[in-house]
Design a protein around this motif. Structure first.
Motif, PDB file in Angstrom:
ATOM      1  N   PRO A 195       0.782  -1.239   0.000  1.00 32.27           N
ATOM      2  CA  PRO A 195       0.000   0.000   0.000  1.00 32.27           C
ATOM      3  C   PRO A 195       0.814   1.290   0.000  1.00 32.27           C
ATOM      4  CG  PRO A 195      -0.968  -1.595   1.497  1.00 32.27           C
ATOM      5  CD  PRO A 195       0.306  -2.216   0.999  1.00 32.27           C
ATOM      6  N   GLU A 196       1.949   1.343   0.705  1.00 33.78           N
ATOM      7  CA  GLU A 196       2.694   2.611   0.786  1.00 33.78           C
ATOM      8  C   GLU A 196       3.316   3.017  -0.538  1.00 33.78           C
ATOM      9  OE1 GLU A 196       3.695  -0.220   2.383  1.00 33.78           O
ATOM     10  OE2 GLU A 196       5.850  -0.176   2.804  1.00 33.78           O
ATOM     11  N   TYR A 197       3.335   2.112  -1.539  1.00 39.04           N
ATOM     12  CA  TYR A 197       3.884   2.454  -2.863  1.00 39.04           C
ATOM     13  C   TYR A 197       2.785   2.711  -3.903  1.00 39.04           C
ATOM     14  CZ  TYR A 197       8.006   0.571  -0.611  1.00 39.04           C
ATOM     15  OH  TYR A 197       9.022   0.348   0.280  1.00 39.04           O
ATOM     16  N   HIS A 198       1.515   2.613  -3.490  1.00 41.35           N
ATOM     17  CA  HIS A 198       0.433   2.765  -4.472  1.00 41.35           C
ATOM     18  C   HIS A 198       0.430   4.165  -5.086  1.00 41.35           C
ATOM     19  CE1 HIS A 198      -2.236  -0.833  -2.946  1.00 41.35           C
ATOM     20  NE2 HIS A 198      -1.015  -1.197  -3.305  1.00 41.35           N
ATOM     21  N   PHE A 199       0.616   5.203  -4.236  1.00 42.30           N
ATOM     22  CA  PHE A 199       0.562   6.576  -4.756  1.00 42.30           C
ATOM     23  C   PHE A 199       1.621   6.786  -5.840  1.00 42.30           C
ATOM     24  CE2 PHE A 199       2.092  10.954  -4.742  1.00 42.30           C
ATOM     25  CZ  PHE A 199       0.923  11.642  -5.039  1.00 42.30           C
ATOM     26  N   GLU A 200       2.842   6.445  -5.508  1.00 39.30           N
ATOM     27  CA  GLU A 200       3.943   6.673  -6.459  1.00 39.30           C
ATOM     28  C   GLU A 200       3.743   5.849  -7.736  1.00 39.30           C
ATOM     29  OE1 GLU A 200       7.805   5.718  -4.802  1.00 39.30           O
ATOM     30  OE2 GLU A 200       8.633   5.681  -6.836  1.00 39.30           O
ATOM     31  N   THR A 201       3.362   4.594  -7.559  1.00 40.68           N
ATOM     32  CA  THR A 201       3.207   3.699  -8.713  1.00 40.68           C
ATOM     33  C   THR A 201       2.072   4.173  -9.620  1.00 40.68           C
ATOM     34  OG1 THR A 201       3.948   1.878  -7.305  1.00 40.68           O
ATOM     35  CG2 THR A 201       2.857   1.272  -9.362  1.00 40.68           C
ATOM     36  N   VAL A 202       0.916   4.460  -9.018  1.00 42.17           N
ATOM     37  CA  VAL A 202      -0.262   4.826  -9.812  1.00 42.17           C
ATOM     38  C   VAL A 202      -0.071   6.172 -10.504  1.00 42.17           C
ATOM     39  CG1 VAL A 202      -2.724   5.423  -9.654  1.00 42.17           C
ATOM     40  CG2 VAL A 202      -1.848   3.401  -8.466  1.00 42.17           C
ATOM     41  N   THR A 203       0.438   7.168  -9.773  1.00 42.67           N
ATOM     42  CA  THR A 203       0.588   8.497 -10.405  1.00 42.67           C
ATOM     43  C   THR A 203       1.685   8.476 -11.475  1.00 42.67           C
ATOM     44  OG1 THR A 203       2.015   9.242  -8.596  1.00 42.67           O
ATOM     45  CG2 THR A 203      -0.317   9.805  -8.433  1.00 42.67           C
ATOM     46  N   THR A 204       2.740   7.696 -11.264  1.00 36.66           N
ATOM     47  CA  THR A 204       3.785   7.565 -12.300  1.00 36.66           C
ATOM     48  C   THR A 204       3.164   6.993 -13.571  1.00 36.66           C
ATOM     49  OG1 THR A 204       5.531   7.233 -10.673  1.00 36.66           O
ATOM     50  CG2 THR A 204       5.978   6.408 -12.899  1.00 36.66           C
ATOM     51  N   ALA A 205       2.350   5.959 -13.404  1.00 41.03           N
ATOM     52  CA  ALA A 205       1.742   5.296 -14.566  1.00 41.03           C
ATOM     53  C   ALA A 205       0.739   6.215 -15.269  1.00 41.03           C
ATOM     54  CB  ALA A 205       1.051   4.011 -14.117  1.00 41.03           C
ATOM     55  N   LEU A 206      -0.134   6.873 -14.491  1.00 39.76           N
ATOM     56  CA  LEU A 206      -1.147   7.754 -15.095  1.00 39.76           C
ATOM     57  C   LEU A 206      -0.480   8.899 -15.855  1.00 39.76           C
ATOM     58  CD1 LEU A 206      -3.689   8.013 -12.107  1.00 39.76           C
ATOM     59  CD2 LEU A 206      -4.066   6.758 -14.240  1.00 39.76           C
ATOM     60  N   LYS A 207       0.542   9.510 -15.226  1.00 43.13           N
ATOM     61  CA  LYS A 207       1.221  10.656 -15.867  1.00 43.13           C
ATOM     62  C   LYS A 207       1.977  10.231 -17.127  1.00 43.13           C
ATOM     63  CE  LYS A 207       1.656  13.450 -11.698  1.00 43.13           C
ATOM     64  NZ  LYS A 207       2.535  13.799 -10.588  1.00 43.13           N
ATOM     65  N   ALA A 208       2.352   8.954 -17.192  1.00 40.47           N
ATOM     66  CA  ALA A 208       3.041   8.463 -18.398  1.00 40.47           C
ATOM     67  C   ALA A 208       2.040   8.041 -19.476  1.00 40.47           C
ATOM     68  CB  ALA A 208       3.943   7.287 -18.024  1.00 40.47           C
TER      69      ALA A 208
END
Ligand SMILES: NC(=O)c1ccc[n+]([C@@H]2O[C@H](COP(=O)([O-])OP(=O)(O)OC[C@H]3O[C@@H](n4cnc5c(N)ncnc54)[C@H](O)[C@@H]3O)[C@@H](O)[C@H]2O)c1
Length: 341
Positions: A75-88
């Motif tokens: 869970p603590e990596y969801h923000f970074e992972t999801v926003t990195t993917a969406l922004k790409a």
């Protein structure tokens, strides 16, 4: 053809890979891990995948021309992972819980809005026929107005890993399923919560493994939750035991899934004398049928939504209502007071 990167190759990744590996409209091109490259290679070998292994999601997206990311990180990596993917420019299907804080959860929904990409969140425990059958039974009005929904969740799993180090492992990592199921059954959102968390002396978790919560739903009904992740005997199923009380009667579901239905219902009727007679009518809850269940059903629905340009019930904009229940319950427990949602 969707080119998929899977971020996080732990326990739950097997469910996702199994659910998509025979689909003809997607291919798994990349496995992304934080450091354990061998674990990712083992996962690829186990499922006969020809995907490349990466230590960085942005690099994997660029090199493999990824269009869809599965976020299966802790869970603590969801923000970074999801926003990195969406922004790409990728769409994202991610594991629950949406995020470990409400600030991050709202920012992730905003990021999906701003980028115009889709972000759907796994709620596999919604996708079981018994829950659909119970939901349909309640919707049919057989119990009249619903006054109280009660769920009792008592299990004693020994995971090791991140869950045993979390502050609120039961509420933050598991209760999302039961809270989301309560929203699904009630067809309503929660407006307030009082929660008391505690950690029994025998608990093997660092944080609170037990909790009692009282939610008020938007129609005034109460959803009460009793949960333990270090139960001692008399364990329930992972779906919890449910009792629903309405103005015309009550229904009970013991949470059994594969083994079949264990229902009990009782209707209250008014006799000629005007006295109420409990147990006068035992009602039958019709079965619901589903071609697939749990992860496989939820992932199918996510793909169908993506392909048709619609949004599934697990869209982040709806799922935020379940994560609010989780985070506000934790806030209530910390403050020792009832909190508005
Ligand atoms: N829906 C369900 O029933 C269900 C069941 C189990 C787990 N989950 C959820 O799935 C998620 C993962 O749980 P798990 O049990 O598979 O965890 P796990 O600890 O078994 O695996 C986590 C994986 O993520 C990798 N990882 C960690 N940080 C990363 C990063 N920054 N980038 C890429 N990879 C990273 C690790 O190397 C590991 O491969 C959690 O959110 C958990 O709540 C859901």
């Amino acid at each position: 053809m969707y080119k998929i990167a899977i971020a996080g190759c732990g326990m739950v990744a097997d469910e996702w890979i199994e659910a998509v590996k025979d689909r003809t409209n997607c291919t798994i091109r990349a496995l992304v891990v934080a450091q354990n490259v061998d674990a990712a290679k083992e996962k690829a070998a186990k499922h006969s995948l020809s995907a490349n292994v990466y230590l960085d999601l942005a690099t994997a997206i660029e090199k493999e021309e990824i269009s869809l990311v599965f976020d299966l990180t802790p869970p603590e990596y969801h923000f970074e992972t999801v926003t990195t993917a969406l922004k790409a420019g990728c769409d994202v299907f991610g594991e629950k819980p949406l995020a470990p804080t409400l600030a991050e959860a709202y920012a992730m929904v905003e990021c999906a809005e701003a980028t115009g990409r889709e972000y759907f969140v796994m709620q596999n425990r919604r996708y079981i026929p018994e829950l659909y059958a119970l939901r349909d039974f309640l919707r049919s009005g057989s119990l009249g107005q619903i006054g109280q929904i009660s769920a009792n969740f008592q299990l004693a799993p020994r995971f090791g890993g991140f869950r045993e180090q979390m502050d609120s492992p039961l509420i933050a990592d598991m209760a999302i399923h039961t809270f989301d199921a309560a929203r699904f059954l009630a067809g309503k959102n929660a407006v307030s919560v009082y929660c008391q968390e505690f950690n029994p002396v025998w608990s093997w978790y660092r944080g609170n493994a037990n909790a009692v919560c009282i939610f008020e739903m938007e129609d005034g009904a109460i959803f009460d939750y009793r949960g333990s992740w270090c139960a001692r005997g008399l364990e329930t199923s992972w779906e919890a035991k449910w009792r629903i009380t309405g103005e015309k009667g009550s229904a009970f579901w013991d949470g059994t899934v594969e083994a079949g239905y264990e229902w009990a219902t009782e209707r209250v009727t008014t006799g000629l004398s005007g006295d109420e007679e409990a147990a006068a009518v035992i009602m039958t809850i019709p079965k619901a049928t589903m071609a697939k269940t749990k992860h496989a059903a939820c992932i199918d629905e996510m793909f169908n939504a993506l392909l048709s340009g619609t949004r599934p019930p697990t869209d982040c904009r709806d799922n935020i209502k379940s994560i609010e229940m989780v985070q506000k319950a934790i806030e209530s427990a910390r403050k020792g007071e009832k909190v508005k949602i």
